[in-house]
Scaffold this motif. Sequence first.
Motif, PDB file in Angstrom:
ATOM      1  N   ALA A  14      -5.079  -3.612   0.338  1.00 30.68           N
ATOM      2  CA  ALA A  14      -4.002  -2.717   0.791  1.00 30.68           C
ATOM      3  C   ALA A  14      -2.844  -2.735  -0.200  1.00 30.68           C
ATOM      4  O   ALA A  14      -1.707  -3.063   0.148  1.00 30.68           O
ATOM      5  CB  ALA A  14      -3.547  -3.104   2.201  1.00 30.68           C
ATOM      6  N   SER A  16      -1.969  -0.245  -2.852  1.00 27.31           N
ATOM      7  CA  SER A  16      -1.505   0.893  -3.658  1.00 27.31           C
ATOM      8  C   SER A  16       0.010   0.997  -3.622  1.00 27.31           C
ATOM      9  O   SER A  16       0.620   1.595  -4.507  1.00 27.31           O
ATOM     10  CB  SER A  16      -2.144   2.203  -3.186  1.00 27.31           C
ATOM     11  N   LYS A  17       0.630   0.431  -2.580  1.00 23.73           N
ATOM     12  CA  LYS A  17       2.095   0.466  -2.484  1.00 23.73           C
ATOM     13  C   LYS A  17       2.567  -0.674  -1.582  1.00 23.73           C
ATOM     14  O   LYS A  17       1.751  -1.448  -1.077  1.00 23.73           O
ATOM     15  CB  LYS A  17       2.564   1.817  -1.952  1.00 23.73           C
ATOM     16  N   LEU A  19       4.040  -4.017   0.133  1.00 27.90           N
ATOM     17  CA  LEU A  19       3.967  -5.465  -0.096  1.00 27.90           C
ATOM     18  C   LEU A  19       2.722  -5.848  -0.884  1.00 27.90           C
ATOM     19  O   LEU A  19       2.766  -6.739  -1.738  1.00 27.90           O
ATOM     20  CB  LEU A  19       3.998  -6.199   1.249  1.00 27.90           C
ATOM     21  N   ARG A  39      -7.024   2.849   0.904  1.00 30.62           N
ATOM     22  CA  ARG A  39      -7.960   3.896   1.339  1.00 30.62           C
ATOM     23  C   ARG A  39      -7.898   5.155   0.492  1.00 30.62           C
ATOM     24  O   ARG A  39      -8.907   5.825   0.269  1.00 30.62           O
ATOM     25  CB  ARG A  39      -7.666   4.265   2.806  1.00 30.62           C
ATOM     26  N   THR A  40      -6.720   5.529   0.013  1.00 29.38           N
ATOM     27  CA  THR A  40      -6.548   6.824  -0.642  1.00 29.38           C
ATOM     28  C   THR A  40      -6.876   6.703  -2.133  1.00 29.38           C
ATOM     29  O   THR A  40      -6.145   6.050  -2.889  1.00 29.38           O
ATOM     30  CB  THR A  40      -5.103   7.322  -0.447  1.00 29.38           C
ATOM     31  N   ASP A  65     -11.573   1.460   3.352  1.00 29.45           N
ATOM     32  CA  ASP A  65     -10.830   0.959   4.508  1.00 29.45           C
ATOM     33  C   ASP A  65     -11.231  -0.502   4.715  1.00 29.45           C
ATOM     34  O   ASP A  65     -12.348  -0.785   5.158  1.00 29.45           O
ATOM     35  CB  ASP A  65     -11.167   1.796   5.745  1.00 29.45           C
ATOM     36  N   ILE A  66     -10.326  -1.410   4.403  1.00 26.80           N
ATOM     37  CA  ILE A  66     -10.652  -2.843   4.401  1.00 26.80           C
ATOM     38  C   ILE A  66     -10.861  -3.367   5.822  1.00 26.80           C
ATOM     39  O   ILE A  66     -11.383  -4.485   6.000  1.00 26.80           O
ATOM     40  CB  ILE A  66      -9.542  -3.637   3.656  1.00 26.80           C
ATOM     41  N   ASN A  88      -4.539  -8.093   3.450  1.00 22.42           N
ATOM     42  CA  ASN A  88      -3.470  -7.212   3.909  1.00 22.42           C
ATOM     43  C   ASN A  88      -4.127  -5.955   4.470  1.00 22.42           C
ATOM     44  O   ASN A  88      -5.255  -5.614   4.099  1.00 22.42           O
ATOM     45  CB  ASN A  88      -2.574  -6.842   2.719  1.00 22.42           C
ATOM     46  N   ALA A  89      -3.451  -5.290   5.384  1.00 24.15           N
ATOM     47  CA  ALA A  89      -3.894  -3.982   5.910  1.00 24.15           C
ATOM     48  C   ALA A  89      -2.688  -3.365   6.583  1.00 24.15           C
ATOM     49  O   ALA A  89      -1.682  -4.041   6.798  1.00 24.15           O
ATOM     50  CB  ALA A  89      -5.037  -4.157   6.907  1.00 24.15           C
ATOM     51  N   ARG A 157      -1.962 -10.952  14.856  1.00 21.84           N
ATOM     52  CA  ARG A 157      -1.521 -11.837  13.766  1.00 21.84           C
ATOM     53  C   ARG A 157      -1.401 -13.284  14.244  1.00 21.84           C
ATOM     54  O   ARG A 157      -1.605 -14.223  13.460  1.00 21.84           O
ATOM     55  CB  ARG A 157      -0.198 -11.330  13.199  1.00 21.84           C
ATOM     56  N   PRO A 183       6.308 -11.462   6.301  1.00 17.54           N
ATOM     57  CA  PRO A 183       7.429 -10.599   5.937  1.00 17.54           C
ATOM     58  C   PRO A 183       8.332 -10.299   7.129  1.00 17.54           C
ATOM     59  O   PRO A 183       7.860  -9.963   8.207  1.00 17.54           O
ATOM     60  CB  PRO A 183       6.755  -9.315   5.434  1.00 17.54           C
ATOM     61  N   GLY A 184       9.648 -10.432   6.890  1.00 20.64           N
ATOM     62  CA  GLY A 184      10.601  -9.755   7.745  1.00 20.64           C
ATOM     63  C   GLY A 184      10.712  -8.325   7.219  1.00 20.64           C
ATOM     64  O   GLY A 184       9.789  -7.820   6.594  1.00 20.64           O
ATOM     65  N   HIS A 186      11.123  -5.412   4.949  1.00 22.91           N
ATOM     66  CA  HIS A 186      11.131  -5.091   3.518  1.00 22.91           C
ATOM     67  C   HIS A 186      11.147  -3.577   3.354  1.00 22.91           C
ATOM     68  O   HIS A 186      10.633  -2.843   4.194  1.00 22.91           O
ATOM     69  CB  HIS A 186       9.885  -5.669   2.830  1.00 22.91           C
ATOM     70  N   THR A 188       9.786  -0.731   2.501  1.00 18.80           N
ATOM     71  CA  THR A 188       8.517  -0.058   2.210  1.00 18.80           C
ATOM     72  C   THR A 188       8.358   1.122   3.174  1.00 18.80           C
ATOM     73  O   THR A 188       9.168   1.303   4.086  1.00 18.80           O
ATOM     74  CB  THR A 188       7.324  -1.002   2.428  1.00 18.80           C
ATOM     75  N   ARG A 190       6.336   1.340   5.533  1.00 20.78           N
ATOM     76  CA  ARG A 190       6.173   0.810   6.889  1.00 20.78           C
ATOM     77  C   ARG A 190       7.545   0.675   7.562  1.00 20.78           C
ATOM     78  O   ARG A 190       7.725   1.067   8.716  1.00 20.78           O
ATOM     79  CB  ARG A 190       5.462  -0.546   6.821  1.00 20.78           C
TER      80      ARG A 190
HETATM   81  P1  NAP Z   1       3.074   0.220   3.438  1.00 19.50           P
HETATM   82  O1  NAP Z   1       4.223   0.289   2.520  1.00 19.50           O
HETATM   83  O2  NAP Z   1       2.891   1.261   4.476  1.00 19.50           O
HETATM   84  O3  NAP Z   1       1.755   0.087   2.529  1.00 19.50           O
HETATM   85  C1  NAP Z   1       0.543  -0.077   3.136  1.00 19.50           C
HETATM   86  C2  NAP Z   1      -0.523  -0.174   2.042  1.00 19.50           C
HETATM   87  O4  NAP Z   1      -1.732  -0.559   2.697  1.00 19.50           O
HETATM   88  C3  NAP Z   1      -0.809   1.124   1.327  1.00 19.50           C
HETATM   89  O5  NAP Z   1      -1.246   0.848   0.014  1.00 19.50           O
HETATM   90  C4  NAP Z   1      -1.959   1.705   2.160  1.00 19.50           C
HETATM   91  O6  NAP Z   1      -2.677   2.674   1.407  1.00 19.50           O
HETATM   92  C5  NAP Z   1      -2.741   0.420   2.449  1.00 19.50           C
HETATM   93  N1  NAP Z   1      -3.564   0.422   3.643  1.00 19.50           N
HETATM   94  C6  NAP Z   1      -3.159   0.696   4.910  1.00 19.50           C
HETATM   95  N2  NAP Z   1      -4.193   0.570   5.751  1.00 19.50           N
HETATM   96  C7  NAP Z   1      -5.263   0.192   4.999  1.00 19.50           C
HETATM   97  C8  NAP Z   1      -6.615  -0.081   5.297  1.00 19.50           C
HETATM   98  N3  NAP Z   1      -7.074   0.014   6.541  1.00 19.50           N
HETATM   99  N4  NAP Z   1      -7.447  -0.435   4.283  1.00 19.50           N
HETATM  100  C9  NAP Z   1      -6.993  -0.535   3.014  1.00 19.50           C
HETATM  101  N5  NAP Z   1      -5.714  -0.278   2.677  1.00 19.50           N
HETATM  102  C10 NAP Z   1      -4.871   0.086   3.664  1.00 19.50           C
HETATM  103  O7  NAP Z   1       3.095  -1.174   4.297  1.00 19.50           O
HETATM  104  P2  NAP Z   1       3.838  -2.538   3.943  1.00 19.50           P
HETATM  105  O8  NAP Z   1       5.235  -2.460   4.369  1.00 19.50           O
HETATM  106  O9  NAP Z   1       3.499  -2.929   2.573  1.00 19.50           O
HETATM  107  O10 NAP Z   1       3.138  -3.525   4.990  1.00 19.50           O
HETATM  108  C11 NAP Z   1       1.992  -4.302   4.697  1.00 19.50           C
HETATM  109  C12 NAP Z   1       1.672  -5.144   5.918  1.00 19.50           C
HETATM  110  O11 NAP Z   1       2.781  -6.004   6.206  1.00 19.50           O
HETATM  111  C13 NAP Z   1       1.431  -4.316   7.176  1.00 19.50           C
HETATM  112  O12 NAP Z   1       0.427  -4.919   7.951  1.00 19.50           O
HETATM  113  C14 NAP Z   1       2.763  -4.398   7.900  1.00 19.50           C
HETATM  114  O13 NAP Z   1       2.633  -4.231   9.280  1.00 19.50           O
HETATM  115  C15 NAP Z   1       3.187  -5.807   7.546  1.00 19.50           C
HETATM  116  N6  NAP Z   1       4.632  -5.985   7.672  1.00 19.50           N
HETATM  117  C16 NAP Z   1       5.484  -5.230   6.943  1.00 19.50           C
HETATM  118  C17 NAP Z   1       6.840  -5.409   7.094  1.00 19.50           C
HETATM  119  C18 NAP Z   1       7.835  -4.569   6.323  1.00 19.50           C
HETATM  120  O14 NAP Z   1       9.032  -4.654   6.592  1.00 19.50           O
HETATM  121  N7  NAP Z   1       7.441  -3.784   5.361  1.00 19.50           N
HETATM  122  C19 NAP Z   1       7.333  -6.364   7.985  1.00 19.50           C
HETATM  123  C20 NAP Z   1       6.433  -7.136   8.709  1.00 19.50           C
HETATM  124  C21 NAP Z   1       5.078  -6.934   8.542  1.00 19.50           C
HETATM  125  P3  NAP Z   1      -3.627   3.771   2.143  1.00 19.50           P
HETATM  126  O15 NAP Z   1      -2.809   4.346   3.269  1.00 19.50           O
HETATM  127  O16 NAP Z   1      -3.981   4.738   1.072  1.00 19.50           O
HETATM  128  O17 NAP Z   1      -4.807   2.991   2.647  1.00 19.50           O
END
Ligand code: NAP
Length: 259
Positions: A14, A16-17, A19, A39-40, A65-66, A88-89, A157, A183-184, A186, A188, A190
């Motif tokens: 996971a 491409s962008k 965390l 996935r994309t 899709d992991i 990660n997902a 989790r 992560p708290g 961040h 992104t 999400r």
């Molecule tokens: P993000 O910016 O939305 O990035 C998600 C990345 O995961 C993208 O590259 C996306 O690309 C890929 N992805 C999503 N679903 C996937 C799947 N099923 N298989 C393969 N790749 C997948 O999210 P993020 O903020 O980095 O968050 C990463 C993880 O940390 C998530 O589980 C999120 O809930 C958790 N988290 C984030 C935060 C925060 O503040 N950012 C805080 C606590 C927890 P595609 O869509 O192209 O697959």
Amino acid sequence: MDLGIKGKRALVCAASKGLGRGCAEALAAAGVDLVINSRTEADITQTAHEIAAKYGVSVTPVAADITTPEGRAKVLAVVAQADILVTNAGGPPPGNWQDWSRDDFIKAIDSNMLSAVALMQALVPAMMDRGWGRVVNITSQSVKSPIPALGLSNTARTGLTGFVAGMSRQVAGSGVCVNNLLPGIHDTDRATGLDGGVAKAKGITQAEARTQREATIPTGAYGTSDDFGATCAFLCSQQARFIVGQNILLDGGAVNATI
Ligand code: NAP
């Protein structure tokens, strides 16, 4: 600091962008060759080109899709052996505790618990045979401090955390260190999506939702993917060999707890 992992091979899921990309970039900066997944197809290919060009390491993209057995098989066909695994997902959607069905829970557990378990089961045995490995699971601060609207995430989790607590101690004697990064908030997509949900629910703007949330963080700002990736890379370093089965919170002090 030289992390001592130049030439190692990592699978970052996971990535491409957000965390995951932050972790991939920090490992690449340490000289690690990568297989990265999301996935994309267009996005993961573009990210692979950018990281390879910036850091001069090998970066192989795999669009899959992991969270599905088919997706994992596609990824593992490319990286049958890795020295480093970052699981990660995407996170489950927010909602209300009364509304989630059994299928909703199974989907969340598949995505945010069992996919990480399956990847560890696939890749850690060969790390143990080689006497060296590092696994970092991206979980969430919700493991330590539940976010009620993210009950699906809290549930899945926490399950992964319990699994890692035991398994990490079983593999440490073979030179494999397994830890979780929590992560708290961040900066992104999400976080932007979650802020959008709050804005809608409260009838405020997206910017106001962010400002309100930033005020709950002692550092006064969201973390970045670079901050997060640097910590991930350290957990994958030679120097981290005594860090086992830990849950490292990266939250700017948001969780108000003594330990
Ligand atoms: P993000 O910016 O939305 O990035 C998600 C990345 O995961 C993208 O590259 C996306 O690309 C890929 N992805 C999503 N679903 C996937 C799947 N099923 N298989 C393969 N790749 C997948 O999210 P993020 O903020 O980095 O968050 C990463 C993880 O940390 C998530 O589980 C999120 O809930 C958790 N988290 C984030 C935060 C925060 O503040 N950012 C805080 C606590 C927890 P595609 O869509 O192209 O697959």
